[in-house]
Design an enzyme around this catalytic site. Structure first.
Site, PDB file in Angstrom:
ATOM      1  N   ASP A  17       0.853  -1.181  -0.059  1.00  0.00           N
ATOM      2  CA  ASP A  17       0.056  -0.143   0.173  1.00  0.00           C
ATOM      3  C   ASP A  17       0.963   1.244  -0.080  1.00  0.00           C
ATOM      4  O   ASP A  17       2.203   0.982   0.116  1.00  0.00           O
ATOM      5  CB  ASP A  17      -0.937   0.153   1.241  1.00  0.00           C
ATOM      6  CG  ASP A  17      -1.721   1.153   1.485  1.00  0.00           C
ATOM      7  OD1 ASP A  17      -2.430   1.595   0.345  1.00  0.00           O
ATOM      8  OD2 ASP A  17      -1.781   1.780   2.363  1.00  0.00           O
ATOM      9  N   SER A  18       0.247   2.589  -0.033  1.00  0.00           N
ATOM     10  CA  SER A  18       1.168   3.791  -0.330  1.00  0.00           C
ATOM     11  C   SER A  18       1.440   4.091   1.323  1.00  0.00           C
ATOM     12  O   SER A  18       2.547   4.845   1.482  1.00  0.00           O
ATOM     13  CB  SER A  18       0.266   4.931  -0.443  1.00  0.00           C
ATOM     14  OG  SER A  18      -0.775   5.006   0.462  1.00  0.00           O
ATOM     15  N   CYS A  80      -4.471  -1.538  -1.851  1.00  0.00           N
ATOM     16  CA  CYS A  80      -4.579  -0.248  -2.041  1.00  0.00           C
ATOM     17  C   CYS A  80      -5.693   0.177  -3.161  1.00  0.00           C
ATOM     18  O   CYS A  80      -5.567  -0.514  -4.197  1.00  0.00           O
ATOM     19  CB  CYS A  80      -3.068   0.247  -2.592  1.00  0.00           C
ATOM     20  SG  CYS A  80      -3.135   2.038  -3.139  1.00  0.00           S
ATOM     21  N   GLU A 156      -2.371   9.240   7.587  1.00  0.00           N
ATOM     22  CA  GLU A 156      -0.861   8.983   7.624  1.00  0.00           C
ATOM     23  C   GLU A 156      -0.339   9.946   8.674  1.00  0.00           C
ATOM     24  O   GLU A 156       0.860   9.508   9.198  1.00  0.00           O
ATOM     25  CB  GLU A 156      -0.450   9.152   6.368  1.00  0.00           C
ATOM     26  CG  GLU A 156      -0.663   8.017   5.224  1.00  0.00           C
ATOM     27  CD  GLU A 156       0.276   6.864   5.494  1.00  0.00           C
ATOM     28  OE1 GLU A 156       1.399   6.822   6.254  1.00  0.00           O
ATOM     29  OE2 GLU A 156      -0.390   5.926   5.604  1.00  0.00           O
ATOM     30  N   CYS A 190     -10.736   3.108  -0.069  1.00  0.00           N
ATOM     31  CA  CYS A 190      -9.531   3.353   0.359  1.00  0.00           C
ATOM     32  C   CYS A 190      -9.114   2.603   1.722  1.00  0.00           C
ATOM     33  O   CYS A 190      -9.737   2.643   2.524  1.00  0.00           O
ATOM     34  CB  CYS A 190      -9.053   4.741   0.455  1.00  0.00           C
ATOM     35  SG  CYS A 190      -7.506   5.213   0.989  1.00  0.00           S
ATOM     36  N   THR A 191      -8.125   1.701   1.474  1.00  0.00           N
ATOM     37  CA  THR A 191      -7.940   0.885   2.648  1.00  0.00           C
ATOM     38  C   THR A 191      -7.309   1.626   3.958  1.00  0.00           C
ATOM     39  O   THR A 191      -7.348   1.019   5.035  1.00  0.00           O
ATOM     40  CB  THR A 191      -6.793  -0.268   2.362  1.00  0.00           C
ATOM     41  OG1 THR A 191      -5.611   0.517   1.799  1.00  0.00           O
ATOM     42  CG2 THR A 191      -7.386  -1.261   1.184  1.00  0.00           C
ATOM     43  N   HIS A 192      -7.167   2.965   3.761  1.00  0.00           N
ATOM     44  CA  HIS A 192      -6.996   3.713   5.108  1.00  0.00           C
ATOM     45  C   HIS A 192      -8.112   3.975   5.719  1.00  0.00           C
ATOM     46  O   HIS A 192      -7.951   4.074   6.904  1.00  0.00           O
ATOM     47  CB  HIS A 192      -6.251   5.160   4.551  1.00  0.00           C
ATOM     48  CG  HIS A 192      -4.745   5.007   4.141  1.00  0.00           C
ATOM     49  ND1 HIS A 192      -4.375   4.532   2.929  1.00  0.00           N
ATOM     50  CD2 HIS A 192      -3.806   5.670   4.779  1.00  0.00           C
ATOM     51  CE1 HIS A 192      -2.935   4.867   3.119  1.00  0.00           C
ATOM     52  NE2 HIS A 192      -2.684   5.433   4.340  1.00  0.00           N
TER      53      HIS A 192
HETATM   54  N1  DGL Z   1      -4.668   3.181   0.834  1.00  0.00           N
HETATM   55  C1  DGL Z   1      -4.734   3.568  -0.603  1.00  0.00           C
HETATM   56  C2  DGL Z   1      -5.901   3.298  -1.014  1.00  0.00           C
HETATM   57  O1  DGL Z   1      -6.640   2.446  -0.725  1.00  0.00           O
HETATM   58  C3  DGL Z   1      -3.978   4.626  -0.799  1.00  0.00           C
HETATM   59  C4  DGL Z   1      -4.462   6.229  -0.341  1.00  0.00           C
HETATM   60  C5  DGL Z   1      -3.329   7.242  -0.684  1.00  0.00           C
HETATM   61  O2  DGL Z   1      -2.030   6.967  -0.638  1.00  0.00           O
HETATM   62  O3  DGL Z   1      -3.800   8.299  -1.221  1.00  0.00           O
HETATM   63  O4  DGL Z   1      -6.239   4.055  -2.124  1.00  0.00           O
END
Ligand code: DGL
Length: 275
Positions: A17-18, A80, A156, A190-192
Site C-alpha cells: 500500500d502507499s 490499495c 498517515e 481506500c484501505t486507509h
Molecule cells: N490506501 C490507499 C488506497 O486504498 C492509498 C491512499 C493514498 O495513498 O492516497 O487508495
C-alpha cells in the site's frame, strides 16, 4: 515434488500500500489466516498515491510489485484502492489481487435499498473502477461516489481519533452526499479509511453498512488460497516482516496503535527506487 509444493505453500503473502492503509488487510489476515507469513511494503516515502497522476501511480505500483517479487512471495496483494483501480495498466496485472471486486461483492450482498455509496481517493473515484464493478454485479444499484482527497493524508499523519476536530470536520463534509441520498451501504474504498471507521459511522448516524476493503480482501485471499490448495501448512503463527520507504518510526508507532502490537523490530527501510 511434494516437498516443492509444500515450499510453495509456505511462502509468504506479499502485500503493499502507499503506507498504513494495507494494515487493515494485515489485521484481518492475522485473524483469518493466522499461519500465513506476510511481507508488507508501505510506500511511506511517496504517500499519498491518490492525489498523484495515473502514470506516477502505475510506476510506483510496478516498483512495489518488483520488490515483493524479489521476496519470493506466493501471491501479491494490492491492498490499495488507488492501485487496484488501475490494475489492468500494470506491467503484470495477472500477478496482482486487488481490493475492488471483494468490496463490491460484499456491498451488493448487504444493500437493501440498492443505494450504495463509495468513498476513495481522487484517482480511485476518477477511474470509475468501483462504479463499473458495482454496475456489472448489480445493474439496478444506484452508485453515489465521493472522492476524499484529504483523508489518507490525515490518517498517515496520525489524525485518527474521534477527538480530532479537523478529522471530524473533514469527514462531515465528505459524508453530506450520502446522508442526503440515504445510502444504506458505504464502501470504504481506500484501505486507509477503515482505520477511522468509528468516526465515519458516527457521522452517518450508525445505521449504514460500512464495507472494509482491507477485511473483504483478506476474506477473498483465504478463499483464493484454499481453492488453489496454497494455504500455508505451518503450525506456528505467521511471521511478519514490514518494509517502508521512509519514516520508519512514524509508521511503526501508528501501526502499533492500529494493530495493537509492536512491529518496530520487524520493520526495515528500503530504497524502493532500486526495484
Ligand atoms: N490506501 C490507499 C488506497 O486504498 C492509498 C491512499 C493514498 O495513498 O492516497 O487508495
Amino acid at each position: 515434488m511434494e516437498n516443492n509444493l509444500k515450499n510453495e505453500k509456505n511462502k509468504p503473502i506479499g502485500i503493499f500500500d502507499s503506507g498504513l492503509g494495507g494494515l487493515t488487510a494485515v489485521k484481518a489476515i492475522k485473524s483469518l489466516l493466522p499461519h500465513e507469513d506476510i511481507i508488507y511494503f508501505g510506500d511511506t516515502g511517496r504517500t499519498p498515491y491518490g492525489t498523484k497522476s495515473e502514470k506516477t501511480i502505475i510506476s510506483y505500483a510496478n516498483q512495489n510489485i518488483n520488490f515483493l517479487k524479489s521476496k519470493n512471495v506466493k501471491m501479491i496483494v494490492s491492498a490499495c484502492g488507488t492501485v487496484s483501480s488501475h490494475i489492468n495498466k500494470l506491467d503484470n496485472p495477472e500477478l496482482v489481487t486487488g481490493v475492488i471486486e471483494p468490496s463490491c461483492q460484499a456491498a451488493v450482498k448487504l444493500t437493501k435499498n440498492y443505494k450504495i455509496g463509495v468513498i476513495g481517493t481522487s484517482a480511485t473515484i476518477k477511474s470509475g473502477a468501483y462504479t463499473n464493478a458495482l454496475n456489472k454485479i448489480c445493474p439496478r444499484a444506484k452508485i453515489i461516489s465521493q472522492d476524499c482527497p484529504l483523508l489518507a493524508s490525515l490518517i498517515e499523519n496520525g489524525f485518527i481519533d474521534k477527538s480530532s476536530e479537523i478529522l471530524l470536520k473533514t469527514v462531515n463534509t465528505y459524508m453530506k452526499k450520502f446522508i442526503k441520498e440515504k445510502v444504506d451501504t458505504l464502501i470504504l474504498g481506500c484501505t486507509h479509511y477503515p482505520i477511522i471507521k468509528d468516526v465515519i459511522n458516527d457521522v452517518l448516524g450508525g445505521h449504514v453498512n460500512l464495507i472494509n476493503s482491507g477485511e473483504e480482501t483478506a476474506k477473498f485471499i483465504k478463499k483464493y488460497l484454499k481453492e488453489k490448495n496454497m494455504l500455508s501448512e505451518k503450525n506456528s503463527l505467521g511471521i511478519y516482516n514490514f518494509f517502508v520507504s521512509d519514516k520508519l518510526n512514524d509508521f511503526s508507532e501508528r501501526a502499533k496503535m492500529f494493530l495493537g502490537y509492536d512491529i518496530q523490530n520487524c520493520t526495515q527501510i528500503i530504497n524502493i527506487n532500486e526495484y
